[in-house]
Motif scaffolding. Sequence first.
Motif, PDB file in Angstrom:
ATOM      1  N   GLU B   1      14.389   6.590  13.567  1.00 19.47           N
ATOM      2  CA  GLU B   1      14.010   5.176  13.609  1.00 19.47           C
ATOM      3  C   GLU B   1      13.747   4.671  12.189  1.00 19.47           C
ATOM      4  N   ASP B   2      14.248   3.466  11.914  1.00 18.52           N
ATOM      5  CA  ASP B   2      14.050   2.877  10.584  1.00 18.52           C
ATOM      6  C   ASP B   2      12.573   2.535  10.371  1.00 18.52           C
ATOM      7  N   LYS B   3      12.107   2.762   9.128  1.00 17.33           N
ATOM      8  CA  LYS B   3      10.703   2.467   8.815  1.00 17.33           C
ATOM      9  C   LYS B   3      10.636   1.628   7.555  1.00 17.33           C
ATOM     10  N   VAL B   4       9.832   0.590   7.613  1.00 18.92           N
ATOM     11  CA  VAL B   4       9.574  -0.248   6.448  1.00 18.92           C
ATOM     12  C   VAL B   4       8.060  -0.442   6.373  1.00 18.92           C
ATOM     13  N   VAL B   5       7.465  -0.004   5.275  1.00 19.38           N
ATOM     14  CA  VAL B   5       6.010  -0.032   5.144  1.00 19.38           C
ATOM     15  C   VAL B   5       5.632  -0.885   3.942  1.00 19.38           C
ATOM     16  N   GLN B   6       4.821  -1.897   4.182  1.00 22.55           N
ATOM     17  CA  GLN B   6       4.395  -2.790   3.111  1.00 22.55           C
ATOM     18  C   GLN B   6       2.915  -2.584   2.805  1.00 22.55           C
ATOM     19  N   SER B   7       2.592  -2.703   1.525  1.00 25.09           N
ATOM     20  CA  SER B   7       1.193  -2.613   1.121  1.00 25.09           C
ATOM     21  C   SER B   7       0.947  -3.499  -0.101  1.00 25.09           C
ATOM     22  N   PRO B   8      -0.249  -4.043  -0.266  1.00 25.60           N
ATOM     23  CA  PRO B   8      -1.322  -4.041   0.728  1.00 25.60           C
ATOM     24  C   PRO B   8      -1.004  -5.000   1.875  1.00 25.60           C
ATOM     25  N   LEU B   9      -1.618  -4.820   3.021  1.00 28.67           N
ATOM     26  CA  LEU B   9      -1.335  -5.708   4.142  1.00 28.67           C
ATOM     27  C   LEU B   9      -1.895  -7.098   3.900  1.00 28.67           C
ATOM     28  N   SER B  10      -3.017  -7.174   3.190  1.00 30.95           N
ATOM     29  CA  SER B  10      -3.525  -8.496   2.843  1.00 30.95           C
ATOM     30  C   SER B  10      -4.302  -8.416   1.541  1.00 30.95           C
ATOM     31  N   LEU B  11      -4.301  -9.527   0.817  1.00 31.15           N
ATOM     32  CA  LEU B  11      -5.101  -9.605  -0.396  1.00 31.15           C
ATOM     33  C   LEU B  11      -5.438 -11.048  -0.708  1.00 31.15           C
ATOM     34  N   VAL B  12      -6.545 -11.194  -1.409  1.00 34.80           N
ATOM     35  CA  VAL B  12      -7.021 -12.510  -1.829  1.00 34.80           C
ATOM     36  C   VAL B  12      -7.115 -12.489  -3.346  1.00 34.80           C
ATOM     37  N   VAL B  13      -6.503 -13.485  -3.968  1.00 39.81           N
ATOM     38  CA  VAL B  13      -6.515 -13.550  -5.430  1.00 39.81           C
ATOM     39  C   VAL B  13      -6.905 -14.958  -5.856  1.00 39.81           C
ATOM     40  N   HIS B  14      -7.243 -15.110  -7.124  1.00 43.58           N
ATOM     41  CA  HIS B  14      -7.526 -16.427  -7.687  1.00 43.58           C
ATOM     42  C   HIS B  14      -6.273 -16.995  -8.333  1.00 43.58           C
ATOM     43  N   GLU B  15      -6.211 -18.308  -8.363  1.00 43.69           N
ATOM     44  CA  GLU B  15      -5.090 -18.967  -9.049  1.00 43.69           C
ATOM     45  C   GLU B  15      -4.950 -18.415 -10.456  1.00 43.69           C
ATOM     46  N   GLY B  16      -3.707 -18.157 -10.851  1.00 45.72           N
ATOM     47  CA  GLY B  16      -3.455 -17.638 -12.193  1.00 45.72           C
ATOM     48  C   GLY B  16      -3.311 -16.126 -12.242  1.00 45.72           C
ATOM     49  N   ASP B  17      -3.795 -15.445 -11.207  1.00 40.59           N
ATOM     50  CA  ASP B  17      -3.658 -13.989 -11.173  1.00 40.59           C
ATOM     51  C   ASP B  17      -2.197 -13.593 -10.958  1.00 40.59           C
ATOM     52  N   THR B  18      -1.914 -12.330 -11.227  1.00 37.37           N
ATOM     53  CA  THR B  18      -0.603 -11.744 -10.918  1.00 37.37           C
ATOM     54  C   THR B  18      -0.733 -10.856  -9.690  1.00 37.37           C
ATOM     55  N   VAL B  19       0.238 -10.960  -8.816  1.00 41.89           N
ATOM     56  CA  VAL B  19       0.243 -10.191  -7.566  1.00 41.89           C
ATOM     57  C   VAL B  19       1.443  -9.251  -7.558  1.00 41.89           C
ATOM     58  N   THR B  20       1.212  -8.010  -7.130  1.00 48.45           N
ATOM     59  CA  THR B  20       2.312  -7.052  -6.956  1.00 48.45           C
ATOM     60  C   THR B  20       2.294  -6.549  -5.525  1.00 48.45           C
ATOM     61  N   LEU B  21       3.390  -6.753  -4.827  1.00 49.02           N
ATOM     62  CA  LEU B  21       3.509  -6.331  -3.431  1.00 49.02           C
ATOM     63  C   LEU B  21       4.507  -5.188  -3.343  1.00 49.02           C
ATOM     64  N   ASN B  22       4.194  -4.220  -2.496  1.00 50.05           N
ATOM     65  CA  ASN B  22       5.004  -3.009  -2.398  1.00 50.05           C
ATOM     66  C   ASN B  22       5.692  -2.889  -1.048  1.00 50.05           C
ATOM     67  N   CYS B  23       6.882  -2.332  -1.075  1.00 50.61           N
ATOM     68  CA  CYS B  23       7.629  -2.098   0.152  1.00 50.61           C
ATOM     69  C   CYS B  23       8.354  -0.768   0.031  1.00 50.61           C
ATOM     70  N   SER B  24       8.037   0.179   0.899  1.00 52.81           N
ATOM     71  CA  SER B  24       8.768   1.455   0.914  1.00 52.81           C
ATOM     72  C   SER B  24       9.532   1.566   2.228  1.00 52.81           C
ATOM     73  N   TYR B  25      10.596   2.319   2.225  1.00 53.35           N
ATOM     74  CA  TYR B  25      11.452   2.329   3.412  1.00 53.35           C
ATOM     75  C   TYR B  25      12.098   3.682   3.644  1.00 53.35           C
ATOM     76  N   GLU B  26      12.437   3.889   4.912  1.00 59.08           N
ATOM     77  CA  GLU B  26      13.290   5.020   5.319  1.00 59.08           C
ATOM     78  C   GLU B  26      14.292   4.439   6.288  1.00 59.08           C
TER      79      GLU B  26
END
Lengths: 113, 109
Positions: B1-26
Amino acid sequence: DVKVTQSSRYLVKRTGEKVFLECVQDMDHENMFWYRQDPGLGLRLIYFSYDVKMKEKGDIPEGYSVSREKKERFSLILESASTNQTSMYLCAIGRNLLAYGYTFGSGTRLTVV
Amino acid sequence: EDKVVQSPLSLVVHEGDTVTLNCSYEVTNFRSLLWYKQEKKAPTFLFMLTSSGIEKKSGRLSSILDKKELFSILNITATQTGDSAVYLCAVYGNNRLAFGKGNQVVVIP
């Protein structure tokens, strides 16, 4: 502009009713898909179709069926609606080779009471 | 079965911050990885990645794919409140898209 139109934005149905969700596209794309989206579970594929009269089961087909009699229209049918089918339903279309990803409709929020 | 995992599931940041979202897969028969942005309604397409190491960029958003380590990242720089959304990662293989659960991003003023 590609258009994927879902017939209803919000729908409330009673347990046991037969429910039809319609999706119509105007871009002559071969592939059409039905997903449901639930909090914490993401988008899950119910059924998809590569061509007229063709259908393939996705990951969660139980309790659903589909119909594709014309290329532009893909219908999702809940034979006997149940409360656990309360969800957001999203239709998507795509070309073969997936050059530009899928295009989604605006969704139908179905509540089964 | 195909798997796609994202992290973090949720985050709160302030305007101007940089955000990095991750996605791993099989996924068997991998062909491409896609990112979508979803606000109140339908997901809208952001990027499609097919080759490792080539960054795709659109304004303050950028994304890159690593096919050896089987992951992708989506970066958002100088975040604005309009970036508040769920970001969906999807992987195309076996003639269908498999989606992750999404990264919910909330940007506060």
